[in-house]
Scaffold this active site. Structure first.
Site, PDB file in Angstrom:
ATOM      1  N   SER A 140       0.850  -1.192   0.000  1.00 44.99           N
ATOM      2  CA  SER A 140       0.000   0.000   0.000  1.00 44.99           C
ATOM      3  C   SER A 140       0.880   1.234   0.000  1.00 44.99           C
ATOM      4  CB  SER A 140      -0.886   0.010   1.253  1.00 44.99           C
ATOM      5  OG  SER A 140      -1.544   1.253   1.407  1.00 44.99           O
ATOM      6  N   TYR A 153      -2.308  -0.976  10.352  1.00 48.39           N
ATOM      7  CA  TYR A 153      -2.269  -1.192   8.909  1.00 48.39           C
ATOM      8  C   TYR A 153      -0.988  -0.620   8.312  1.00 48.39           C
ATOM      9  CZ  TYR A 153      -3.837  -1.047   4.019  1.00 48.39           C
ATOM     10  OH  TYR A 153      -3.948  -1.218   2.654  1.00 48.39           O
TER      11      TYR A 153
END
Length: 255
Positions: A140, A153
């Site tokens: 990401s 995350y």
């Protein structure tokens, strides 16, 4: 790009980026092993792949369970006899800061987003060495830039990037390449599964007009295009790379 005769294993293949990548691989002749927890969705993706003339073997499994990972590799080899590409795509998101993220949330994110990749890659590597194959991890933009409110995350995706580089160096002498893609906000079910309601998600997507240089969120097939490139021979001299597919978000600074 041509994947005829190649066997591609994709985790999280029941929706979003994984499903899109599966369909695109099938158009280029790959034989597929599709992994996920939702059997009905996996079967639908397999049907789409079959329309393109590709074999798609469905394996229902939870990649956070070691026994399931062993089953995933064993069944793929039993079905096809080899493995050429591993796409570690499955992932989850949890919201929370250092003040609000529970240890249960932390463990859930880390187990899904990095521990499972570590284990599945470990099991796959002997077979990828044999085929001179490659690994593509889905990280990401949160792995290369810092954002508040999704701490666990962010940590997990930074781990994915470092894992990608380290394993790339370890396997380069054996002819196995390892790379990752770093999506920005992409229109999938990820954020809704992470707890966003419909109205919040709508505002979140609207906000991408200012947070992404290209003025919009990405689409799953745009990330899938980069995955296919990294998995193909067209990227034969690329390894250890983190490739942003984020509409320029990684280059943005608040002002």
């Amino acid at each position: 790009m041509n994947f005829a005769g190649k066997v591609v294993l994709i985790t999280g293949a029941s929706s979003g980026i994984g499903a899109s990548a599966a369909v695109q691989f099938s158009k280029l002749g790959a034989s597929l092993s599709l992994i996920g927890r939702k059997l009905e969705n996996l079967n639908q993706v397999a049907e789409e792949c079959a329309k393109n003339g590709s074999k798609a073997h469905v394996i229902q499994g939870d990649i956070t369970k070691e026994a399931d990972n062993v089953k995933i590799i064993d069944e793929t080899l039993k079905k096809y006899g080899k493995l050429d590409v591993l796409v570690n795509n499955a992932g989850i998101i949890e919201t929370g800061t250092i003040e609000t993220t529970s240890m249960e949330q932390y463990d859930r994110v880390m187990n899904t987003n990095i521990r499972s990749i570590y284990h599945l890659s470990m099991l796959a590597v002997p077979h990828l060495v044999q085929s001179k194959g490659n690994i593509v991890n889905v990280s990401s933009v949160n792995g290369i830039r810092s954002f508040p409110g999704v701490l666990a995350y962010n940590l997990s995706k930074a781990c994915v990037d470092q894992f990608t580089r380290c394993v790339a160096l370890e396997l380069a002498p054996k002819g196995v390449r390892v790379n990752c893609v770093n999506p920005g906000v992409t229109v999938t079910n990820l954020h809704k599964r992470g707890g966003m309601d419909e109205e919040t998600y709508k505002k979140f997507l609207e906000h991408t007009k200012t947070t992404h240089a290209l003025g919009r969120a990405g689409q799953a097939d745009e990330v899938a295009n980069a995955i296919l490139f990294l998995a193909s021979e067209q990227s034969s001299f690329i390894t250890g790379a983190s490739v942003p597919v984020d509409g320029g978000r990684h280059a943005m600074c608040p002002r």
